[in-house]
Write a protein that holds these residues in place. Structure first.
Motif, PDB file in Angstrom:
ATOM      1  N   LEU A 110       9.466 -23.317  -0.821  1.00  0.00           N
ATOM      2  CA  LEU A 110      10.211 -24.433  -0.245  1.00  0.00           C
ATOM      3  C   LEU A 110       9.600 -25.744  -0.739  1.00  0.00           C
ATOM      4  O   LEU A 110       8.381 -25.896  -0.770  1.00  0.00           O
ATOM      5  CB  LEU A 110      10.165 -24.375   1.286  1.00  0.00           C
ATOM      6  N   ASP A 111      10.459 -26.682  -1.092  1.00  0.00           N
ATOM      7  CA  ASP A 111      10.029 -27.960  -1.665  1.00  0.00           C
ATOM      8  C   ASP A 111      10.155 -29.054  -0.605  1.00  0.00           C
ATOM      9  O   ASP A 111      11.252 -29.360  -0.140  1.00  0.00           O
ATOM     10  CB  ASP A 111      10.912 -28.280  -2.869  1.00  0.00           C
ATOM     11  N   PHE A 124      13.474 -29.708   8.726  1.00  0.00           N
ATOM     12  CA  PHE A 124      12.864 -28.835   7.718  1.00  0.00           C
ATOM     13  C   PHE A 124      12.048 -27.750   8.407  1.00  0.00           C
ATOM     14  O   PHE A 124      12.158 -26.558   8.072  1.00  0.00           O
ATOM     15  CB  PHE A 124      11.962 -29.675   6.796  1.00  0.00           C
ATOM     16  N   ALA A 131      12.883 -23.765   8.316  1.00  0.00           N
ATOM     17  CA  ALA A 131      11.895 -22.839   7.753  1.00  0.00           C
ATOM     18  C   ALA A 131      11.579 -21.730   8.755  1.00  0.00           C
ATOM     19  O   ALA A 131      11.488 -20.551   8.393  1.00  0.00           O
ATOM     20  CB  ALA A 131      10.625 -23.597   7.362  1.00  0.00           C
ATOM     21  N   TRP A 155      14.638 -19.405   8.995  1.00  0.00           N
ATOM     22  CA  TRP A 155      14.731 -18.529   7.832  1.00  0.00           C
ATOM     23  C   TRP A 155      13.730 -17.383   7.915  1.00  0.00           C
ATOM     24  O   TRP A 155      14.060 -16.219   7.672  1.00  0.00           O
ATOM     25  CB  TRP A 155      14.492 -19.331   6.551  1.00  0.00           C
ATOM     26  N   ILE A 178       4.999 -23.460   0.756  1.00  0.00           N
ATOM     27  CA  ILE A 178       5.631 -24.766   0.933  1.00  0.00           C
ATOM     28  C   ILE A 178       4.841 -25.781   0.111  1.00  0.00           C
ATOM     29  O   ILE A 178       3.618 -25.882   0.241  1.00  0.00           O
ATOM     30  CB  ILE A 178       5.658 -25.188   2.414  1.00  0.00           C
ATOM     31  N   SER A 205       3.045 -30.571   3.017  1.00  0.00           N
ATOM     32  CA  SER A 205       3.074 -29.108   2.966  1.00  0.00           C
ATOM     33  C   SER A 205       2.040 -28.501   3.905  1.00  0.00           C
ATOM     34  O   SER A 205       2.286 -27.479   4.558  1.00  0.00           O
ATOM     35  CB  SER A 205       2.836 -28.620   1.537  1.00  0.00           C
TER      36      SER A 205
END
Length: 283
Positions: free
Chosen positions: A183-184, A220, A224, A227, A247, A256
């Motif tokens: 993940l960015d 975000f 996350a 997911w 991340i 991150s």
């Protein structure tokens, strides 16, 4: 002590079955000659009297195996040793394809083709196949399917949970090669440009509080978590030993790190095998 003998046709997946049983907590020994099995059982009983199960692999590479296994099984049954014989096989087309892919010769092919070796082994092991308590056909099975079949064979085996690893990193040093999901987070607000937060990391409360003020950061984090909670049961079903969610941000110091720390806090009570690592904070 229960004994599980895993045998079958070369190329059918006997090693994979042994590996699945070993991953489930069994002690597995491969290429055990028939004449050594009874002394081995006696030695194991003396050295480890509390051991519940021993798994051994046998195949036709042992010259005496085909002739000695039947009498051996009779002696074990007479001695009241619980024995399960798992015979692993596959159809000819699958075996031929596997030999073609690995380019290994069949040990019974002599100067002939792999197909001739497969046929010789089928005939040689037919009496042992008739003695098996379970026939495991691996034709068309994925490794995950095979692990499920093995678990069904021995349902009392403990199931090893997938180890979840949360990893923070900086894109400037590259994406981690062992990551399953990346993940960015580079589009989120960056504490690096806040003078008071620049020398800190995402492990510090001040950085996390600053980031949590951002609706995008909070979304975000929630996405996350959503997911991971959705995908993890499917990952476990596939039989993976590890699952790494990485991340990344630019330098791997703030965003991150904070995301991994906060995500770990949210799921730690629901994931038994959870580890956290910050790649750029450990050099």
């Amino acid at each position: 002590m229960e004994l599980i003998v895993v045998t079958g046709l070369a190329g059918a997946g006997r090693h994979s079955v042994l590996g699945a049983l070993e991953d489930s907590g069994c002690t597995a020994l491969d290429n055990v000659p028939p004449r050594l099995l009874e002394p081995l059982i006696e030695l194991e009983a003396k050295l480890r009297p509390g051991r519940e199960r021993l798994v051994v692999g046998m195949d036709s590479r042992q010259v005496e195996f085909a002739h000695e296994f039947g009498p051996l099984l009779e002696r074990l049954n007479a001695s009241n040793v619980p024995v399960q014989v798992v015979f692993v096989e596959a159809d000819d087309s699958a075996l031929l394809r596997r030999y073609s892919e690995t380019r290994r010769p069949h040990h019974l092919a002599l100067l002939g083709s792999a197909g001739e070796g497969i046929q010789r082994e089928r005939e040689l092991l037919a009496p042992i196949r008739a003695l098996a308590t379970t026939i495991l056909d691996t034709t068309g099975l994925s490794l995950a399917d095979l692990r499920q079949r093995v678990a069904a064979l021995v349902p009392q085996l403990p199931t090893r949970s997938t180890a979840v690893r949360l990893l923070s990193f900086g894109f400037k040093r590259g994406v981690p090669q062992d990551a399953d999901v990346v993940l960015d987070a580079r589009f989120l607000p960056n504490p690096y440009y806040v003078e008071a937060l620049k020398p800190l990391t995402g492990q510090d409360a001040a950085v996390q509080e600053y980031l949590l003020e951002s609706p995008d950061f909070r979304e975000f984090l929630e996405r996350a978590e959503s997911w991971l909670r959705w995908s993890l049961p499917l990952v476990r079903q596939e039989g993976r030993a590890y699952h790494t969610l990485a991340i990344g941000c630019t330098g791997g110091q703030h965003r991150s790190v904070a995301l991994v720390e906060l995500l770990a806090h949210r799921i730690q009570n629901d994931v038994a095998a959870l580890t956290v690592r910050h790649r750029e904070l450990v050099g």
